[in-house]
Scaffold this active site. Sequence first.
Site, PDB file in Angstrom:
ATOM      1  N   LYS A 137       0.829  -1.212   0.000  1.00  0.00           N
ATOM      2  CA  LYS A 137       0.000   0.000   0.000  1.00  0.00           C
ATOM      3  C   LYS A 137       0.860   1.258   0.000  1.00  0.00           C
ATOM      4  O   LYS A 137       0.624   2.195  -0.772  1.00  0.00           O
ATOM      5  CB  LYS A 137      -0.904  -0.007   1.229  1.00  0.00           C
TER       6      LYS A 137
ATOM      7  N   ARG B 123      -4.384  10.765   3.626  1.00  0.00           N
ATOM      8  CA  ARG B 123      -3.251  11.676   3.681  1.00  0.00           C
ATOM      9  C   ARG B 123      -2.395  11.640   2.410  1.00  0.00           C
ATOM     10  O   ARG B 123      -1.926  12.678   1.937  1.00  0.00           O
ATOM     11  CB  ARG B 123      -2.407  11.301   4.900  1.00  0.00           C
TER      12      ARG B 123
ATOM     13  N   CYS C 151      -5.412   8.686   8.745  1.00  0.00           N
ATOM     14  CA  CYS C 151      -5.471   8.206  10.127  1.00  0.00           C
ATOM     15  C   CYS C 151      -5.237   9.354  11.106  1.00  0.00           C
ATOM     16  O   CYS C 151      -4.432  10.242  10.859  1.00  0.00           O
ATOM     17  CB  CYS C 151      -4.394   7.150  10.367  1.00  0.00           C
TER      18      CYS C 151
ATOM     19  N   PRO D 102       2.384  16.974  10.304  1.00  0.00           N
ATOM     20  CA  PRO D 102       2.283  18.134   9.419  1.00  0.00           C
ATOM     21  C   PRO D 102       2.977  17.894   8.082  1.00  0.00           C
ATOM     22  O   PRO D 102       3.785  16.981   7.935  1.00  0.00           O
ATOM     23  CB  PRO D 102       2.995  19.236  10.211  1.00  0.00           C
TER      24      PRO D 102
ATOM     25  N   ILE E 292       8.416   7.851  16.107  1.00  0.00           N
ATOM     26  CA  ILE E 292       8.088   8.416  14.789  1.00  0.00           C
ATOM     27  C   ILE E 292       6.864   9.329  14.861  1.00  0.00           C
ATOM     28  O   ILE E 292       6.894  10.471  14.406  1.00  0.00           O
ATOM     29  CB  ILE E 292       7.847   7.293  13.758  1.00  0.00           C
TER      30      ILE E 292
END
EC number: 2.5.1.7
Length: 426
Positions: free
Chosen positions: A22, A94, A118, A124, A332
Amino acid sequence: MDRLHIIGGSPLSGRIPVSGAKNSALKLMVACLLTDQPIEFTNMPNLADTRFLAQLLETLGVEVYWPRGSSTCHLNAAELKSTIAPYEQVRKMRASFNVLGPLVARSGHATVSLPGGCAIGARPVDLHLQALEAMGADLRVEQGYVKAAAIHGLKGAHINFSTVSVGATEHTMLAATLAKGETILENAAREPEIEDLAHCLNQMGAQITGAGTPIIRIKGVEALKGTTYSVMPDRIEAGTFAMAAAAAGGDVTLDGAPVAALGAMIAKLREAGVTVDADEAASTIRIRRNGTPLKAVSLSTQPHPGFPTDLQAQFMALMTLASGTSIIRETIFENRFMHAPELARLGADITVRGQEAVVKGVAQLTAAPVMATDLRASVSLVIAGLAAQGETVVNRIYHLDRGFERLEEKLGACGARIERRSGEEE
């Protein structure tokens, strides 16, 4: 709204084919905007996210031929009818934001909504925008949209990312293929999906070197051509099924697995007492655990080649059953422990302290209704449900469908008692 019913306690046995990645497919699809020639992708995963992106590309004027159930997707962006990516579509995912750079590179201007996806912390897009500005784009953010223009085209630039960002690395690499001159990316992300994107772009005529290292060089070209390209196998899906087999017990072989991309995960599973036979030449990973107790293992998520953040929730589900205490540190993304309280409903002992989760292993998980909060969290609940005693119901699995292809079918073929049902939440 669909949900999954899982009756735990059955060991898994059999073979599972690994689908296309994906996280690679979404960037590869966007690459079609860089050429007026047709592109054919094989091994394309049938997911909610890839279908969402196909719809957005159609809005921009791309001809999409992708029959339901097929793993071959044809994209033709010969004539773009729009350079506006609306909020109604970009908010769903996103990765849709990555159309911005290619649209500006090809058309000289674009208007793209700020992204959705998500709900994992802030995430950002500052690095994306800073890179495009460095390449000469004039940017304005108005009413939730980024308006970008580079009337005379993008120009090569020397860009040193302040933090390692997979999305910003990929986005900048896409845009730089058609820029005038050379673009150098320093502190670039090294994920296998970035190498996959570079391979495809080079096949289309781009000149990219260094993908998979911290320094990537892109020499801009006049135009890119069409190609046929096979999407790399999904390391996150492979890792997820490996942990499902480890949690439930049994003997499962993953076919078409990207072995070289999963070194950190394989090492952690072995440390936890799971037998892992990885064959890079055959692209197979065999997972075995027959009654052997799991050992608690601590880890920190890291950019590749470290342990991937997208497998953190799944590993936490496995550690709920381990002997001892493990500490899982998320470096992360912020707010990526939303699965912890849902795992606790199944009897897990987890204490979250900021970016750290302390997991004390328990002898047995007990079934309960739980709710998926994001893509990776949802599959961690499935893994826990496979090991829990009784019937677990995972609600809101639309999150799951964003990133996993035929999950219940693949697990069911290995003996899991798992069923998708529609109706009200339970």
